[in-house]
Design a protein around this motif. Structure first.
Motif, short mmCIF file in Angstrom:
data_model
loop_
_atom_site.label_atom_id
_atom_site.label_comp_id
_atom_site.label_asym_id
_atom_site.label_seq_id
_atom_site.Cartn_x
_atom_site.Cartn_y
_atom_site.Cartn_z
N ASP A 83 0.87 -0.96 -0.01
CA ASP A 83 0.15 0.03 0.14
C ASP A 83 0.83 1.30 -0.24
OD1 ASP A 83 -2.35 1.96 0.12
OD2 ASP A 83 -2.58 1.33 2.07
N ARG A 84 0.25 2.29 -0.36
CA ARG A 84 0.71 3.74 -0.12
C ARG A 84 -0.04 4.48 0.78
NH1 ARG A 84 0.71 8.79 -4.34
NH2 ARG A 84 -1.53 8.08 -3.92
N PRO A 85 0.06 4.35 2.11
CA PRO A 85 -0.75 5.14 3.00
C PRO A 85 -0.91 6.61 2.99
CG PRO A 85 1.03 4.16 4.08
CD PRO A 85 1.02 3.74 2.68
N ALA A 86 0.38 7.11 2.51
CA ALA A 86 0.48 8.60 2.16
C ALA A 86 1.39 9.04 1.39
CB ALA A 86 0.71 9.18 3.81
N LEU A 90 5.60 4.07 1.77
CA LEU A 90 5.09 2.84 1.16
C LEU A 90 5.04 1.97 2.49
CD1 LEU A 90 7.59 2.17 -1.60
CD2 LEU A 90 5.31 2.83 -1.80
N ARG A 91 3.84 1.14 2.40
CA ARG A 91 3.42 0.39 3.42
C ARG A 91 4.11 -1.11 3.13
NH1 ARG A 91 -1.31 0.88 7.07
NH2 ARG A 91 0.42 2.31 7.84
N PRO A 407 -5.25 -0.84 -3.23
CA PRO A 407 -4.64 -1.88 -1.92
C PRO A 407 -5.56 -2.87 -1.51
CG PRO A 407 -5.48 0.39 -1.08
CD PRO A 407 -5.55 0.38 -2.61
N PRO A 408 -4.86 -3.79 -0.93
CA PRO A 408 -3.24 -4.17 -1.03
C PRO A 408 -2.98 -4.55 -2.19
CG PRO A 408 -4.66 -6.09 -0.02
CD PRO A 408 -5.60 -4.98 -0.33
N VAL A 409 -1.82 -4.36 -2.84
CA VAL A 409 -1.09 -4.74 -4.13
C VAL A 409 -1.02 -6.17 -4.22
CG1 VAL A 409 0.77 -4.53 -5.43
CG2 VAL A 409 -0.02 -2.70 -4.54
#
Length: 429
Positions: A83-86, A90-91, A407-409
Motif C-alpha cells: 500500500d501507499r498510505p500517504a 510505502l507500507r 490496496p493491497p497490491v
C-alpha cells in the motif's frame, strides 16, 4: 530498518540493483526492497559469485553484486509493498508484520511475469510456466529424466530448454507459436546486438538434439490426475506427445500493480516514461520491463539513468540515452516478433477455467463487456492472485483492460492495512 530514505528502489533484479548501487555510490541514503529472499531477480536467481561465470551475464552479476555490497545500500529482503498510505510513504508487509518506509525519490523495478493463456487441461498438475519451472529448478527441483514439452512464445522457451537439458531433463520439443518468417526477420536485427546473438546461439547449441518448431502451439493437455500427454498443432494437423511436465508461457507482461496504485500513466501496456525514466508521477521512476520487455542490458542501462536523474545528475544520465535507444528498439522488435496469433483466442472452450482462483469458466465471461463487469458478475480476478494470471488472459481473449489498482497490491492481513500511517525519520547510512 524502517526509516526515511533519499531513494527507495523496489525490486532487486538487474535494473533495481543498478539503480540502488548508482544512487548509493552518489552518497544518498538508499534502501532496496524485494519480496524474494535474495537479490538478483529471476534472471540471476540462485547465482553465486563462485559459480556465476559459467552462465550468460554471470560476469555482470559478479561485478554489480560487488559494487552493490560496497555501496552501503540498505536492503529489506522478503518484504512486499502492499500500500501507499500517504504521499512519499510505502507500507511493507511480511508474515503479517508491517513497516512504513518513506522516500524522497522512488525507483520502481518490479519486473515482469509470464503470460498464461487458458486451454483445456491447463490446470492439471504438471502443467506450469516455463519461467516457473526454471525458478523451481534453480531452487533445487530435480528435473533429471523428466519428459518435458515446452510450448508458448518468447525467447524464454529456448533459455529454459537449454537449462533443463543441462540439468538432465529429457526435453521432447520446443514449440513456438510465432511463424518462422517473423522470427527470421527478428534474427537478422540481432546482428546489431552481437551479445544477444551469441547468447541465443549458445542456448540452441545446448538444445541441438531437441526439436524446435515454429508456428506450432498447444491445443490441450490430458491425464488422469496429472498431465500425461499434450496435443499440439501447426494449424493444419494435430499430434500428441506423452510427457511428465508441460511448460507453457506466452512471453511476458510487466508487473504494473504498484505503478498503477501510485497513479503512473500506462500506455500500450507499459509505464510511460520520459528520457530520464521519470513517470507521469513526480519523483517516481520506472525501469526495466515496466517500460518495455527488453532483457537484462536494457534494465541495467535504465536503472543507471533513473538513479542518476534521481540524484540530480541529469547530464550524466543523458549520456546513456543513446545506449538505451538501441535497447528500446530491440524491445519493440521483440514484441513484434513474438506477437500472439489470433488462433490462440480459440484455445479455451466454454468449460475451460479462465480464472482458476475462483473457478470461472470461459462461458461465464462471454456475456460480460469489461473487466469490471466480469469481476462484479463472476468474481473473475478476485482470488488469491488478484487477476495477475487471468487479467492478462482476458485482455488477450476479450480485449479488456485491467487499469484499476487498489490496496493491497498483494494479499495482506487486515491489521496491516488498518495501521495508522507512520512517517519515519530520515534514516542513517
Amino acid at each position: 530498518m524502517s526509516g526515511r530514505f533519499d531513494v527507495v528502489v523496489v525490486g532487486a533484479g538487474p535494473g533495481g540493483m543498478a539503480a540502488a548501487t548508482v544512487a548509493a555510490e552518489a552518497g544518498c541514503r538508499v534502501c532496496m526492497l524485494d519480496d524474494n529472499a535474495a537479490k538478483g531477480g529471476q534472471i540471476w536467481r540462485g547465482f553465486k559469485a563462485e559459480t556465476a561465470r559459467k552462465y550468460p551475464y554471470g560476469k555482470a552479476f559478479i561485478e554489480l553484486a560487488a559494487r552493490f555490497e560496497r555501496s552501503g545500500c540498505a536492503v529489506q529482503q522478503g518484504w512486499q509493498v502492499v500500500d501507499r498510505p500517504a504521499p512519499g510513504l510505502l507500507r511493507l508487509e511480511q508474515e503479517q508484520e508491517t513497516r512504513d518506509i518513506g522516500f524522497e525519490k522512488l525507483i520502481l523495478a518490479t519486473g515482469a511475469r509470464e503470460r498464461f493463456l487458458p486451454f483445456p487441461g491447463w490446470t492439471l498438475p504438471g502443467v506450469m510456466g516455463a519461467g516457473g519451472l526454471q525458478a523451481l529448478v534453480k531452487s533445487g527441483l530435480d528435473p533429471r529424466d523428466k519428459r518435458v514439452v515446452l510450448a508458448g512464445s518468447g525467447p524464454l522457451l529456448l533459455a529454459v530448454g537449454a537449462g533443463l537439458v543441462s540439468e538432465g531433463a529429457k526435453v521432447l520439443g520446443i514449440y513456438e507459436q510465432a511463424p518462422l518468417a517473423r522470427l527470421a526477420r527478428f534474427g537478422i536485427t540481432l546482428l546489431a546486438h552481437p551479445r544477444k546473438l551469441i547468447e541465443g546461439a549458445g542456448y540452441r547449441r545446448k538444445t541441438l538434439g531437441v526439436p524446435y518448431r515454429t508456428g506450432a502451439w498447444v491445443v490441450r493437455a490430458e491425464g488422469r490426475g496429472r498431465v500425461e500427454r499434450v496435443t499440439l498443432t501447426d494449424g493444419r494437423k494435430q499430434w500428441n506427445i506423452d510427457c511428465d511436465w508441460l511448460c507453457c508461457g506466452f512471453h511476458l507482461v510487466p508487473n504494473l500493480e504498484l505503478p498503477r496504485l501510485l497513479g503512473c500513466r500506462v500506455e500500450g501496456g507499459y509505464v510511460a516514461v520520459d528520457r530520464l525514466q521519470q513517470s507521469s508521477v513526480a519523483d517516481v521512476f520506472c525501469v526495466g520491463e515496466l517500460a518495455g520487455i527488453g532483457g537484462l542490458e536494457k534494465a541495467l542501462i535504465e536503472g543507471q539513468i533513473a538513479a542518476l536523474a534521481a540524484t540530480g545528475r541529469e547530464v550524466e544520465a543523458l549520456k546513456l540515452v543513446l545506449q538505451r535507444k538501441r535497447m528500446q528498439l530491440f524491445a519493440a522488435r521483440l514484441d513484434l516478433a513474438f506477437r500472439l496469433r489470433p488462433e490462440l483466442r480459440a484455445l479455451a472452450v466454454a468449460e475451460t477455467m479462465v480464472c482458476r482462483c475462483e473457478d470461472v469458466p470461459r462461458s461465464a465471461l462471454e456475456g460480460c463487456a469489461s473487466w469490471r463487469e466480469a469481476k462484479l458478475q463472476t468474481r473473475c480476478g478476485m482470488g488469491a492472485c488478484q487477476g495477475r494470471v487471468c487479467g492478462a488472459a482476458t485482455e488477450f481473449l476479450f480485449g479488456w483492460e485491467n487499469s484499476s489498482s487498489r490496496p493491497p497490491v498483494f494479499p495482506a492481513a487486515v491489521s496491516v492495512l488498518a495501521c495508522e500511517a507512520h512517517r519515519p525519520e530520515l534514516a542513517g547510512r
